[in-house]
Design a protein around this motif. Structure first.
Motif, PDB file in Angstrom:
ATOM      1  N   ARG A  84       3.323  -3.380   6.932  1.00 25.09           N
ATOM      2  CA  ARG A  84       4.035  -2.849   8.253  1.00 25.09           C
ATOM      3  C   ARG A  84       4.082  -1.181   8.408  1.00 25.09           C
ATOM      4  NH1 ARG A  84       7.900  -7.006  11.113  1.00 25.09           N
ATOM      5  NH2 ARG A  84       6.890  -8.871  10.598  1.00 25.09           N
ATOM      6  N   GLY A  85       3.917  -0.922   6.976  1.00 28.88           N
ATOM      7  CA  GLY A  85       3.966   0.681   6.929  1.00 28.88           C
ATOM      8  C   GLY A  85       5.465   1.427   6.449  1.00 28.88           C
ATOM      9  N   ILE A  86       6.126   0.552   5.505  1.00 27.96           N
ATOM     10  CA  ILE A  86       7.137   1.054   4.688  1.00 27.96           C
ATOM     11  C   ILE A  86       6.707   1.270   3.274  1.00 27.96           C
ATOM     12  CG2 ILE A  86       9.558   1.053   4.151  1.00 27.96           C
ATOM     13  CD1 ILE A  86      10.070  -0.471   6.532  1.00 27.96           C
ATOM     14  N   ALA A  87       6.624   2.513   2.813  1.00 34.53           N
ATOM     15  CA  ALA A  87       6.246   2.535   1.262  1.00 34.53           C
ATOM     16  C   ALA A  87       7.595   3.060   0.818  1.00 34.53           C
ATOM     17  CB  ALA A  87       5.112   3.627   1.159  1.00 34.53           C
ATOM     18  N   TYR A  88       7.689   2.113  -0.517  1.00 36.06           N
ATOM     19  CA  TYR A  88       8.855   2.481  -1.282  1.00 36.06           C
ATOM     20  C   TYR A  88       8.612   2.819  -2.631  1.00 36.06           C
ATOM     21  CZ  TYR A  88      13.128   0.599  -3.869  1.00 36.06           C
ATOM     22  OH  TYR A  88      14.101   0.138  -4.435  1.00 36.06           O
ATOM     23  N   VAL A  89       9.066   4.158  -3.179  1.00 42.03           N
ATOM     24  CA  VAL A  89       9.212   4.264  -4.380  1.00 42.03           C
ATOM     25  C   VAL A  89      10.478   4.078  -5.197  1.00 42.03           C
ATOM     26  CG1 VAL A  89       8.793   6.180  -6.061  1.00 42.03           C
ATOM     27  CG2 VAL A  89       7.634   6.202  -4.030  1.00 42.03           C
ATOM     28  N   LEU A 105      -3.723   4.372  -8.141  1.00 46.68           N
ATOM     29  CA  LEU A 105      -3.827   4.843  -6.824  1.00 46.68           C
ATOM     30  C   LEU A 105      -4.836   3.983  -5.824  1.00 46.68           C
ATOM     31  CD1 LEU A 105      -4.711   8.734  -7.604  1.00 46.68           C
ATOM     32  CD2 LEU A 105      -2.616   7.792  -6.632  1.00 46.68           C
ATOM     33  N   MET A 106      -5.777   3.433  -6.587  1.00 49.02           N
ATOM     34  CA  MET A 106      -6.602   2.527  -5.837  1.00 49.02           C
ATOM     35  C   MET A 106      -5.797   1.305  -5.346  1.00 49.02           C
ATOM     36  SD  MET A 106      -9.381   3.667  -4.902  1.00 49.02           S
ATOM     37  CE  MET A 106      -9.092   5.383  -4.932  1.00 49.02           C
ATOM     38  N   LEU A 107      -4.836   0.837  -6.142  1.00 48.39           N
ATOM     39  CA  LEU A 107      -3.879  -0.428  -5.990  1.00 48.39           C
ATOM     40  C   LEU A 107      -3.115   0.244  -4.644  1.00 48.39           C
ATOM     41  CD1 LEU A 107      -3.241  -1.379  -9.594  1.00 48.39           C
ATOM     42  CD2 LEU A 107      -3.876  -2.948  -7.449  1.00 48.39           C
ATOM     43  N   GLY A 108      -3.039   1.374  -4.401  1.00 49.89           N
ATOM     44  CA  GLY A 108      -2.064   1.924  -3.246  1.00 49.89           C
ATOM     45  C   GLY A 108      -2.721   1.408  -2.033  1.00 49.89           C
ATOM     46  N   SER A 109      -4.230   1.730  -1.961  1.00 47.31           N
ATOM     47  CA  SER A 109      -5.007   1.460  -0.942  1.00 47.31           C
ATOM     48  C   SER A 109      -5.644  -0.028  -0.954  1.00 47.31           C
ATOM     49  CB  SER A 109      -6.007   2.472  -0.871  1.00 47.31           C
ATOM     50  OG  SER A 109      -6.875   2.583  -2.088  1.00 47.31           O
ATOM     51  N   TYR A 110      -4.944  -0.715  -1.594  1.00 47.90           N
ATOM     52  CA  TYR A 110      -5.285  -2.521  -1.632  1.00 47.90           C
ATOM     53  C   TYR A 110      -5.617  -2.906  -0.392  1.00 47.90           C
ATOM     54  CZ  TYR A 110      -5.733  -7.219  -2.881  1.00 47.90           C
ATOM     55  OH  TYR A 110      -5.901  -8.651  -3.101  1.00 47.90           O
ATOM     56  N   LEU A 111      -4.594  -2.499   0.653  1.00 47.84           N
ATOM     57  CA  LEU A 111      -4.754  -2.996   1.886  1.00 47.84           C
ATOM     58  C   LEU A 111      -5.955  -2.417   2.665  1.00 47.84           C
ATOM     59  CD1 LEU A 111      -0.862  -3.433   2.555  1.00 47.84           C
ATOM     60  CD2 LEU A 111      -2.703  -5.251   2.181  1.00 47.84           C
ATOM     61  N   HIS A 112      -6.369  -1.178   2.559  1.00 43.32           N
ATOM     62  CA  HIS A 112      -7.103  -0.576   3.110  1.00 43.32           C
ATOM     63  C   HIS A 112      -8.732  -0.551   2.529  1.00 43.32           C
ATOM     64  CE1 HIS A 112      -4.002   0.831   5.255  1.00 43.32           C
ATOM     65  NE2 HIS A 112      -3.272   1.285   4.216  1.00 43.32           N
ATOM     66  N   ARG A 113      -9.599  -1.370   3.114  1.00 42.39           N
ATOM     67  CA  ARG A 113     -10.719  -1.756   2.436  1.00 42.39           C
ATOM     68  C   ARG A 113     -11.786  -0.560   2.758  1.00 42.39           C
ATOM     69  NH1 ARG A 113     -10.097  -6.557  -0.446  1.00 42.39           N
ATOM     70  NH2 ARG A 113      -8.022  -6.346  -0.724  1.00 42.39           N
ATOM     71  N   LYS A 114     -11.749   0.068   3.908  1.00 43.52           N
ATOM     72  CA  LYS A 114     -12.767   0.983   4.412  1.00 43.52           C
ATOM     73  C   LYS A 114     -12.649   2.145   3.404  1.00 43.52           C
ATOM     74  CE  LYS A 114     -12.679  -0.167   9.270  1.00 43.52           C
ATOM     75  NZ  LYS A 114     -11.724   0.588  10.148  1.00 43.52           N
ATOM     76  N   ALA A 152       3.753   8.068  -8.624  1.00 47.38           N
ATOM     77  CA  ALA A 152       4.479   6.765  -7.771  1.00 47.38           C
ATOM     78  C   ALA A 152       4.664   7.260  -6.495  1.00 47.38           C
ATOM     79  CB  ALA A 152       6.101   6.501  -8.257  1.00 47.38           C
ATOM     80  N   ILE A 153       4.640   8.628  -6.068  1.00 43.63           N
ATOM     81  CA  ILE A 153       4.921   8.929  -4.524  1.00 43.63           C
ATOM     82  C   ILE A 153       3.460   8.876  -4.089  1.00 43.63           C
ATOM     83  CG2 ILE A 153       5.124  10.998  -3.072  1.00 43.63           C
ATOM     84  CD1 ILE A 153       7.510  12.169  -5.107  1.00 43.63           C
ATOM     85  N   SER A 154       2.348   9.299  -4.965  1.00 42.58           N
ATOM     86  CA  SER A 154       1.005   9.075  -4.475  1.00 42.58           C
ATOM     87  C   SER A 154       0.725   7.898  -4.307  1.00 42.58           C
ATOM     88  CB  SER A 154       0.088   9.926  -5.457  1.00 42.58           C
ATOM     89  OG  SER A 154       0.501  11.139  -5.758  1.00 42.58           O
ATOM     90  N   ARG A 155       0.868   6.889  -5.103  1.00 36.38           N
ATOM     91  CA  ARG A 155       0.506   5.541  -4.892  1.00 36.38           C
ATOM     92  C   ARG A 155       1.220   4.979  -3.597  1.00 36.38           C
ATOM     93  NH1 ARG A 155       2.759   0.936  -8.940  1.00 36.38           N
ATOM     94  NH2 ARG A 155       4.553   1.285  -7.659  1.00 36.38           N
ATOM     95  N   ALA A 156       2.592   5.413  -3.244  1.00 40.97           N
ATOM     96  CA  ALA A 156       3.023   5.068  -1.995  1.00 40.97           C
ATOM     97  C   ALA A 156       2.361   5.774  -0.676  1.00 40.97           C
ATOM     98  CB  ALA A 156       4.420   5.534  -2.142  1.00 40.97           C
ATOM     99  N   LEU A 157       1.659   7.030  -0.952  1.00 38.63           N
ATOM    100  CA  LEU A 157       1.146   7.530   0.266  1.00 38.63           C
ATOM    101  C   LEU A 157      -0.190   6.755   0.448  1.00 38.63           C
ATOM    102  CD1 LEU A 157       1.701  11.271  -0.479  1.00 38.63           C
ATOM    103  CD2 LEU A 157       2.967   9.888   1.329  1.00 38.63           C
ATOM    104  N   MET A 158      -0.919   6.261  -0.631  1.00 46.59           N
ATOM    105  CA  MET A 158      -2.080   5.795  -0.562  1.00 46.59           C
ATOM    106  C   MET A 158      -1.835   4.321   0.251  1.00 46.59           C
ATOM    107  SD  MET A 158      -4.435   7.396  -2.140  1.00 46.59           S
ATOM    108  CE  MET A 158      -5.544   6.087  -2.081  1.00 46.59           C
ATOM    109  N   THR A 159      -0.851   3.972   0.716  1.00 50.04           N
ATOM    110  CA  THR A 159      -0.611   2.627   1.415  1.00 50.04           C
ATOM    111  C   THR A 159      -0.702   3.189   2.792  1.00 50.04           C
ATOM    112  OG1 THR A 159       1.716   2.643   1.629  1.00 50.04           O
ATOM    113  CG2 THR A 159       0.759   1.359  -0.319  1.00 50.04           C
TER     114      THR A 159
END
Lengths: 242, 316
Positions: A84-89, A105-114, A152-159
């Motif tokens: 829904r748009g809350i990233a938590y570190v 980092l790629m796991l951070g964008s797991y929900l974004h396939r494009k 950790a912050i970057s992975r969160a931003l990737m979501t």
């Protein structure tokens, strides 16, 4: 400091959460508006981390409500809250230690396939923390404490979150990197995100925050703009030694 | 293992070895042992792959793994009876059915066992062990304890003569299926988003929600894949092995040894260990009386436990 918007993004209304049978936070209410940096400060064991866990779905509040963009999220599963748009570190970062920086980092964008939805935030992350780009093939566990925090912050931003929640990003990091991370938080806000920051370093936090809540033994004891909280005599005595 | 073709081959090899005396064993006989061991080893590896995958993913040992194998063999038997189509063509259906069974077992049994507040490890052991007993009982009830086999298949009973080395077609096919399955697994794990999600869940299942991954979904698919892999193995074995309710036990035991030897949770360690075990078994069966052919496997296992307890490729 400038208050950017008026729309309330996150509204926590009188939640009580227990941790291992003990009340960790009691009747806590906070709100975060669009584009704000809000800091929650307090001593160890004041319930700061429990508050973030209650919002992110890692803990379930016993009573009260949590609303994000107008809909209730208390009781929603953690992965759905991320979606829904809350990233938590979290405090201990919870990176995937034996996976590479790239995989984290790629796991951070797991929900974004494009591809575009992955490349854009990746570019932002590299601009924010250039040293991560040099360490893409290293295992996450081989990074220094400060670099792990950056990852950790970057992975969160990737979501691609709307709200970023950070739990003591300065903990266990050398002072030079602490400044870098605080500067990054300001930059992240400028990218259009809203930030809820939990910190023990109240003074540095107030410098970048719009508003602050002070927690003490599981309750909100003071709330106001960063200037108001910074000018409060009790706070000055407790945190500034004046 | 007392399979039909295999026993014939062994007799042949033994004959060769005895004719010439062990010292002057021909190259042909030696190659026969190595190749037979290798092929059986690939099938052992395929049986162990699912066990290893599930253990690595969530630290749960599936004590019903042998019964999954048995179910897959009966599924193949039933489908051949019902559809009169060759097992080779029915393999994807059996694997698919087994995927569903694995997912259902996770959602219906294991997920609840993992929620145990006290002694969750023991609860998981007894939950899957209990499931094994239930599946065996159901098989005896519905399929009777009779031994069955699938007659007149494309591959069954046929051998390939490779310059004096005799290779049974079912095992050759099984070896190829095993290699294909491991290649597929490798591609899935290293090239796809889901593979990355699997790796992340192995690392820290409590943290994957932070990136929006539903760990229950990963666990469900993980169990599906684990059971699907043993479904492939069962499909192959149904061609050349007797089918009965207790067929899974000895194979499961070998699979546990394979997983321990390869390193707990290391899927590709299971591949190497499966091949090693197949070779050791083939060699033992040639040197020692048939009843003692498992001796080599367990001796090797004990040696690994003493010298390198984490297994050949384990990183625990």
């Amino acid at each position: 400091m400038l208050i950017w918007g008026t729309a309330t993004v996150l509204e926590v209304q009188s939640i009580t959460t227990t941790y291992q049978g003990l009340i960790a936070i009691s009747d806590v209410s906070i709100d975060v508006k669009q584009g704000e940096i809000v800091v929650v400060a307090g001593a160890n064991g004041a319930g700061k981390s429990t508050l973030l866990k209650s919002i992110s779905g890692m803990e379930r509040p016993k009573s009260g409500s949590v609303s994000f963009e107008g809909s209730r999220i208390d009781g929603v599963a953690g992965h759905d809250i991320t979606a829904r748009g809350i990233a938590y570190v979290p405090e201990n970062r919870r990176l995937f230690p034996r996976l590479s920086v790239r995989d984290n980092l790629m796991l951070g964008s797991y929900l974004h396939r494009k591809k575009a939805d992955r490349d854009a935030p990746l570019q932002q992350v590299f601009e924010l923390f250039p040293r991560l780009a040099e360490r893409l093939d290293q295992r996450a566990e081989t990074l220094s404490g400060g670099e792990q925090q950056m990852l950790a912050i970057s992975r969160a931003l990737m979501t691609r979150p709307k709200l970023l929640m950070l739990d003591e990003p300065s903990q266990g990091i050398m002072p030079k990197l602490v400044d870098e991370i605080f500067r990054a938080i300001v930059t992240i806000r400028a990218l259009g995100l809203t930030i809820l920051l939990v910190e023990q370093r109240l003074i540095e936090s107030l410098e970048i925050a719009d508003r602050a809540f002070i927690l003490q033994t599981g309750r909100v004891v003071l709330a106001g703009t960063a200037d108001e909280v910074g000018a409060n005599p009790d706070i000055r005595r407790a945190y500034l030694g004046m | 293992m007392p399979c039909r073709e295999h026993r014939l081959l062994r007799l042949r090899v033994k004959g060769l070895a005895q004719d010439n005396g062990l010292k002057t064993m021909t190259f042909q006989a030696l190659a026969q042992i190595v190749v037979s061991g290798l092929l059986m080893g690939l099938i052992y590896a395929l049986i162990a792959a699912g066990l290893s995958l599930i253990f690595g993913l969530m630290d749960v040992v599936n004590f019903a793994h042998g019964e999954f194998l048995m179910m897959a063999m009966y599924a193949m038997f039933g489908l051949v009876l019902a559809l009169a189509v060759d097992p080779v063509l029915l393999m994807p259906i059996v694997a698919g059915l087994m995927f569903a069974l694995g997912a259902i077992v996770y959602l219906g049994v294991v997920r609840h066992a993992m929620r145990a507040k006290v002694n969750a490890g023991m609860v998981q052991v007894f939950a899957t062990f209990g499931l094994a007993i239930v599946l065996r009982g159901l098989a005896q009830l519905f399929f009777t304890p009779d031994f069955r086999s699938i007659p007149n298949t494309w591959l069954g009973g046929k051998t390939l003569n490779l310059g004096g080395i005799f290779l049974p077609w079912p095992q050759l096919f099984g070896g190829a299926v095993s290699i294909a399955a491991f290649v597929g697994l490798y591609l899935l794990i290293s090239r796809t988003d889901f593979g990355r999600a699997l790796a992340a869940t192995r690392e820290d299942a409590g943290a994957v929600a932070l990136v929006g991954i539903d760990r229950n979904k990963v666990f469900t698919i993980g169990w599906g894949l684990g059971a699907g892999l043993v479904g492939l193995a069962g499909s192959v074995m149904a061609i050349f092995f007797y089918i009965h309710p207790d067929v899974g036990g000895p194979f499961a035991l070998t699979a546990y040894v394979t997983v321990a030897l390869g390193g707990f949770g290391s899927i590709f360690g299971a591949l190497a260990a499966g091949v090693i075990i197949g070779l050791i078994e083939a060699i033992t069966a040639t040197i020692l009386p048939t009843e003692m052919k498992s001796l080599g496997i367990y001796a090797a296992y004990l040696a690994v436990v003493f010298v390198r307890p984490r297994g050949l490729f384990g990183n625990i």
